[in-house]
Design a protein around this motif. Structure first.
Motif, PDB file in Angstrom:
ATOM      1  N   LEU A 192      -2.174  15.132 -11.636  1.00  0.00           N
ATOM      2  CA  LEU A 192      -2.429  14.013 -12.544  1.00  0.00           C
ATOM      3  C   LEU A 192      -2.767  12.745 -11.762  1.00  0.00           C
ATOM      4  O   LEU A 192      -2.043  11.754 -11.780  1.00  0.00           O
ATOM      5  N   LEU A 193      -3.882  12.779 -11.076  1.00  0.00           N
ATOM      6  CA  LEU A 193      -4.244  11.691 -10.178  1.00  0.00           C
ATOM      7  C   LEU A 193      -5.262  10.757 -10.810  1.00  0.00           C
ATOM      8  O   LEU A 193      -5.943  11.101 -11.771  1.00  0.00           O
ATOM      9  N   ARG A 194      -5.405   9.583 -10.217  1.00  0.00           N
ATOM     10  CA  ARG A 194      -6.602   8.784 -10.414  1.00  0.00           C
ATOM     11  C   ARG A 194      -7.818   9.617 -10.041  1.00  0.00           C
ATOM     12  O   ARG A 194      -7.717  10.439  -9.133  1.00  0.00           O
ATOM     13  N   PRO A 195      -8.998   9.400 -10.601  1.00  0.00           N
ATOM     14  CA  PRO A 195      -9.315   8.431 -11.634  1.00  0.00           C
ATOM     15  C   PRO A 195      -9.065   8.924 -13.046  1.00  0.00           C
ATOM     16  O   PRO A 195      -9.177   8.144 -13.983  1.00  0.00           O
ATOM     17  N   LEU A 196      -8.703  10.209 -13.214  1.00  0.00           N
ATOM     18  CA  LEU A 196      -8.579  10.706 -14.590  1.00  0.00           C
ATOM     19  C   LEU A 196      -7.301  10.231 -15.266  1.00  0.00           C
ATOM     20  O   LEU A 196      -7.252  10.084 -16.474  1.00  0.00           O
TER      21      LEU A 196
ATOM     22  N   GLY B 232       0.800  -1.225   0.000  1.00  0.00           N
ATOM     23  CA  GLY B 232       0.000   0.000   0.000  1.00  0.00           C
ATOM     24  C   GLY B 232       0.826   1.264   0.000  1.00  0.00           C
ATOM     25  O   GLY B 232       1.872   1.356  -0.644  1.00  0.00           O
ATOM     26  N   GLY B 233       0.353   2.246   0.742  1.00  0.00           N
ATOM     27  CA  GLY B 233       0.871   3.605   0.672  1.00  0.00           C
ATOM     28  C   GLY B 233       2.313   3.729   1.052  1.00  0.00           C
ATOM     29  O   GLY B 233       3.110   4.299   0.309  1.00  0.00           O
ATOM     30  N   LEU B 234       2.678   3.168   2.183  1.00  0.00           N
ATOM     31  CA  LEU B 234       4.045   3.308   2.630  1.00  0.00           C
ATOM     32  C   LEU B 234       4.980   2.640   1.638  1.00  0.00           C
ATOM     33  O   LEU B 234       5.999   3.200   1.243  1.00  0.00           O
ATOM     34  N   GLY B 235       4.586   1.447   1.215  1.00  0.00           N
ATOM     35  CA  GLY B 235       5.400   0.739   0.233  1.00  0.00           C
ATOM     36  C   GLY B 235       5.529   1.534  -1.054  1.00  0.00           C
ATOM     37  O   GLY B 235       6.624   1.715  -1.573  1.00  0.00           O
ATOM     38  N   SER B 236       4.402   2.047  -1.527  1.00  0.00           N
ATOM     39  CA  SER B 236       4.443   2.823  -2.761  1.00  0.00           C
ATOM     40  C   SER B 236       5.331   4.039  -2.611  1.00  0.00           C
ATOM     41  O   SER B 236       6.091   4.397  -3.505  1.00  0.00           O
ATOM     42  N   LYS B 237       5.207   4.660  -1.454  1.00  0.00           N
ATOM     43  CA  LYS B 237       5.979   5.870  -1.242  1.00  0.00           C
ATOM     44  C   LYS B 237       7.473   5.556  -1.237  1.00  0.00           C
ATOM     45  O   LYS B 237       8.260   6.212  -1.904  1.00  0.00           O
ATOM     46  N   LEU B 238       7.830   4.502  -0.505  1.00  0.00           N
ATOM     47  CA  LEU B 238       9.242   4.122  -0.462  1.00  0.00           C
ATOM     48  C   LEU B 238       9.725   3.674  -1.827  1.00  0.00           C
ATOM     49  O   LEU B 238      10.810   4.038  -2.262  1.00  0.00           O
TER      50      LEU B 238
ATOM     51  N   SER C   8      -2.293   6.938 -12.802  1.00  0.00           N
ATOM     52  CA  SER C   8      -1.073   7.339 -12.123  1.00  0.00           C
ATOM     53  C   SER C   8      -1.128   6.895 -10.668  1.00  0.00           C
ATOM     54  O   SER C   8      -1.361   7.683  -9.773  1.00  0.00           O
ATOM     55  N   ASP C   9      -0.922   5.594 -10.461  1.00  0.00           N
ATOM     56  CA  ASP C   9      -1.026   5.078  -9.097  1.00  0.00           C
ATOM     57  C   ASP C   9       0.018   5.684  -8.164  1.00  0.00           C
ATOM     58  O   ASP C   9      -0.294   6.037  -7.035  1.00  0.00           O
ATOM     59  N   ALA C  10       1.248   5.804  -8.647  1.00  0.00           N
ATOM     60  CA  ALA C  10       2.307   6.273  -7.751  1.00  0.00           C
ATOM     61  C   ALA C  10       2.019   7.687  -7.275  1.00  0.00           C
ATOM     62  O   ALA C  10       2.082   7.989  -6.087  1.00  0.00           O
ATOM     63  N   LYS C  11       1.667   8.568  -8.221  1.00  0.00           N
ATOM     64  CA  LYS C  11       1.370   9.946  -7.825  1.00  0.00           C
ATOM     65  C   LYS C  11       0.172  10.007  -6.897  1.00  0.00           C
ATOM     66  O   LYS C  11       0.135  10.784  -5.941  1.00  0.00           O
ATOM     67  N   THR C  12      -0.823   9.196  -7.203  1.00  0.00           N
ATOM     68  CA  THR C  12      -2.025   9.174  -6.370  1.00  0.00           C
ATOM     69  C   THR C  12      -1.678   8.768  -4.945  1.00  0.00           C
ATOM     70  O   THR C  12      -2.120   9.386  -3.971  1.00  0.00           O
ATOM     71  N   MET C  13      -0.866   7.724  -4.836  1.00  0.00           N
ATOM     72  CA  MET C  13      -0.516   7.227  -3.500  1.00  0.00           C
ATOM     73  C   MET C  13       0.329   8.249  -2.735  1.00  0.00           C
ATOM     74  O   MET C  13       0.163   8.431  -1.542  1.00  0.00           O
TER      75      MET C  13
END
Lengths: 532, 532
Positions: free
Chosen positions: B88-92, B39-45, B95-100
């Motif tokens: 540039l976020l989901r849902p448009l 999830g978030g922490l993982g994505s962020k790291l 971009s999962d990484a930016k969203t997270m």
């Protein structure tokens, strides 16, 4: 706490690029990084790297191996400790580190769910019948507390069986999709955990409601955005509030003396000699997405001095689109308007506004003079207290998600999102209107994103007995829908209407949907229904 | 995605303790750690450590310095890139990484706010008058989108001026405090973003509502927990729903023919010859926390066949306490009960339940047979669809926060929390009842946590002219309250009642409050009021 320098590891970023001022060992770097990061991530990293912050009772990390690997080993010990902790969270225990780790774990679960939800390879739904689902997990409430690990398991189980309403192929309701800024705003709203009834307890949210309602009234077309309004828990309540206002406007004595003091009233004009007091015109019906002719209705309401309400729960958002707002021409003549941003504008549930043209009427109609709630000798401008404007006293904060999304997208962003959904429905309509095996339910192009159609499987396409054909056709949509849910590939609504047998009602309000998703829906209906 | 092995860095934890199987370099360890975190922490790291996951258009990290410091340098580059991204976020956008990263930044802001909220050195409120607050930030809605950085600034500004309702010294309302499990549940609810009207769109939440309402009915004392119920948006709406049921029960024709077909009705018995149909007994009044004698009332209601409703919005939660539930003796004889877990049980706003003894009545009273909403040929047990049980169709999911808190605390945990708040109010009462400068508003010990009292500054304590004294005293509480808000140190409610001039109404529902906070309140009232 969350400061500007959030991301920088030291005072001199340029130095880090040349390596001159970087911390000298990776462990030092890790610690420096952790201490600089604010909030959850920082706390989590700090908790991983320092036992010092953990409460007493933590097993002391006895022998530290020297050198760079120390942090890894320390980490292992803390993680083992963490496995066994159970429930010592804020507010009952002064345990910030544990609290932050717990919340971060929940956030990680939520983030994973969000990523999954937008993934077309994920099922929209993992369907189980109620009695099956009851057995999938221990949902019963117990006397004894559960551990935090069990709480996390419950969170995962809840999401596993939830509908992925953000999924690009979820078309089942008027409210679909999940906007990330809206979601963030709703998380913030939960965290602020307050009530809308007074400025005293919700200063910012009350102001934002004030600003946003004014903007919505301007968009409706009321002079200088004048008037009143409120956010309520859904369209039904917004509409009810409008009826109460209309009744009070015509018969103010109803407030004190009740219904027996007024003549027999009728909402809508009527032939039975009753007193018409309220006309509700619909801007965007639920099934067909049809718009009543508001100008013609307003002429009649004006002639007979009847309150004109526009139920734009579904269609009101088209006011945001320069291309489509003509469908609501005349709305500016209404006395009140219901408009649900949680539908076509994809604001998280719930977000419904009632806008009222006449100032002061909401207060006169609903105030109860409860001085223990609304003290008249407070030190600020009391006109900002909203708790006496409606039947509800306390209200959930529904404004922030709309306001923050509006800020993020701008009016033009909402317009583009709405226009896109209408274009997609246009694409669907053009794709199926002459396609073999499809019949449209009403003539002409849809006014909203509602596309209503029958799919006729080959077996009944040329059936001669019209009654027999109708009987068969009535069963087609329910079976296809049940199969959709069992496969979990997509969801779309169906219903009968008057003498029309069950038909599909497709609606598009999810900005994540694309042309390919529309194509997929049609292919899927045909795949699941061809044998019927 | 969020798997069991969340916390372990490798398959063999024991190995790590001896150092044998740890990753060989810190950088490798960082990467392994990041890839294991979900999830978030993982994505962020991951985003920090690997540009690979970022979308195209990211500046490539051209020359990698070798060795252990590589991750630090890579990090710097990505962070600079991150500063400039905008929206540039989901849902448009896919971009999962930016969203997270965006969501994680919001979570970090929220976590910092939570830590602050529980800190007694932080102000309860940073108060500004409405016109000042309007100028503190740009709250206006624009045509153009804002950048994500501006969105984060808006989030921070909103929280800066919010009331810290979790603060241990915030006593202003019946709903105070912030439960961490409840908050996590509300974040999950926002993320699941669905509607309560059918099992189809909210299978788990509908089941949890079913399970929880049954449990609450058992606690009320209805045989085997039989009956019906619903969660509604607040006590006012719950009480209104009860009145609609009572009216329908006595005059079913009211549903089709309206109020003109029934005699003139009266809620409460009356001397004016009207038809009494509804008695609302209160269990825990807002100001005094008083409980009506339910057994005596039920005898009268039974004798005259009048619907007995218990408004336990505030006091209903005492049913969870073996020590205090006698105050509601007779509640099991009621036809309906309002009970707001968002008050005394500290469930995040809003969470209000209406419990109804007779099964089937809610459906008969409220169903509209809208087949387009509630198809009768669906493939599951339709009795789980709740959308026709009340005036509302859509309802917000208010159940999950209560259910998850109940699971985390157990019934005994809620009991302990409630008992503790009542003990604190007992402490307050005993501390001030004979203290110089204090007068109690009503005789006897409080039944709930409401302690109502006047504080008399020395200057008016011995005033002989009783009218003059009263006139002065009326102004004391408002001035002290205004000063509390300006200093931001604490907040407590005041009001007049009947011929009684303004007095303080202290209530305790925040589990974070301690004896020291009660002491502080008294000291603060004296500090702020002694010169009056």
């Amino acid at each position: 706490m969350a400061q500007q320098g959030f991301w920088s590891l030291g005072g001199d970023n340029a130095g880090a690029n040349t390596g001159n001022q970087s911390p000298s060992t990776p462990r030092a770097w890790c610690q420096a990084a952790a201490s600089k990061l604010s909030g959850g991530l920082g706390s989590k990293l700090c908790a991983l790297l320092n036992v010092g912050e953990l409460e007493k009772g933590a097993e002391p990390a006895a022998k530290q191996p020297p050198g760079d690997r120390a942090c890894c080993l320390r980490l292992q010990q803390i993680l083992q400790l963490h496995q066994s902790f159970c429930g010592l969270l804020r507010p009952l225990f002064n345990s910030d580190a544990k609290t932050m780790i717990f919340l971060q774990e929940v956030v990680d679960i939520l983030m994973a769910y969000i990523v999954e939800s937008f993934d077309r390879d994920t099922k929209v739904i993992d369907f189980h019948y109620p009695n099956e689902l009851l057995q999938k997990n221990n949902w019963e409430l117990q006397s004894e507390p559960a551990s935090l690990d069990e709480i996390l398991i419950s969170c995962r189980a809840t999401l596993k069986y939830a509908i992925k309403t953000a999924h690009p192929r979820y078309f089942n309701q008027l409210s679909t999709g999940l906007d990330m800024v809206g979601l963030a705003a709703d998380w913030l709203t939960s965290t602020a955990n307050t009530n809308m009834f007074t400025y005293e307890v919700a200063p910012v949210f009350v102001l934002l409601e004030y600003v946003t309602l004014k903007k919505m009234r301007e968009i409706i077309g009321w002079k200088d955005g004048q008037g009143d309004g409120i956010f309520s828990p859904g369209g039904a309540i917004s509409n009810m509030y409008a009826m109460l206002l209309a009744r009070f406007k015509m018969f103010p004595e109803v407030k004190e003396k009740g219904m027996s003091c007024v003549p027999r009233l009728a909402a809508f004009t009527s032939e039975h000699g009753l007193v018409p007091f309220f006309v509700s015109a619909t801007a965007g019906t639920t099934v067909y997405g049809a718009f009543d002719p508001l100008i013609a209705i307003s002429d009649i309401c004006k002639k007979y001095s009847v309150w004109m309400h526009v139920d734009g729960a579904w269609g009101g958002s088209l006011l945001m689109s320069r291309r489509h707002r003509w469908k609501l021409d005349g709305v500016e003549r209404a006395n009140s308007v219901t408009w649900n941003p949680h539908k076509m504008m994809s604001v998280p549930l719930q977000c419904s506004a009632l806008l009222v043209r006449e100032e002061g009427l909401m207060q006169s109609c609903n105030n109860m003079h409860a001085v223990y709630l609304f003290q008249q000798d407070k030190h600020y401008d009391l006109s900002y207290d909203t708790g006496d404007k409606a039947l509800q006293c306390g209200r959930h904060v529904d404004i922030f998600k709309l306001w923050l999304m509006w800020r993020a997208k701008g009016t033009i962003g909402f317009e583009a999102q709405i226009d896109k959904c209408l274009e997609l429905s246009d694409y669907l309509y053009n794709k199926i209107k002459d396609r073999e095996g499809y019949e449209m339910v009403f003539n002409g192009t849809p006014q909203h994103t509602n596309v209503c159609f029958w799919y006729l499987p080959p077996g009944i396409r040329y059936m001669e007995d019209k009654e027999e054909r109708k009987k068969h056709l009535h069963k087609v949509a329910p079976v296809i829908k049940a199969r959709m849910m069992e496969y979990g590939t997509t969801m779309v609504s169906y219903q009968p209407q008057g003498d029309k047998v069950n038909f599909f009602r497709m609606v598009i309000s999810n900005p994540a949907a694309t042309l390919e998703d529309i194509d997929f829906l049609i292919e899927e209906i045909e795949r699941l229904g061809q044998d019927l």
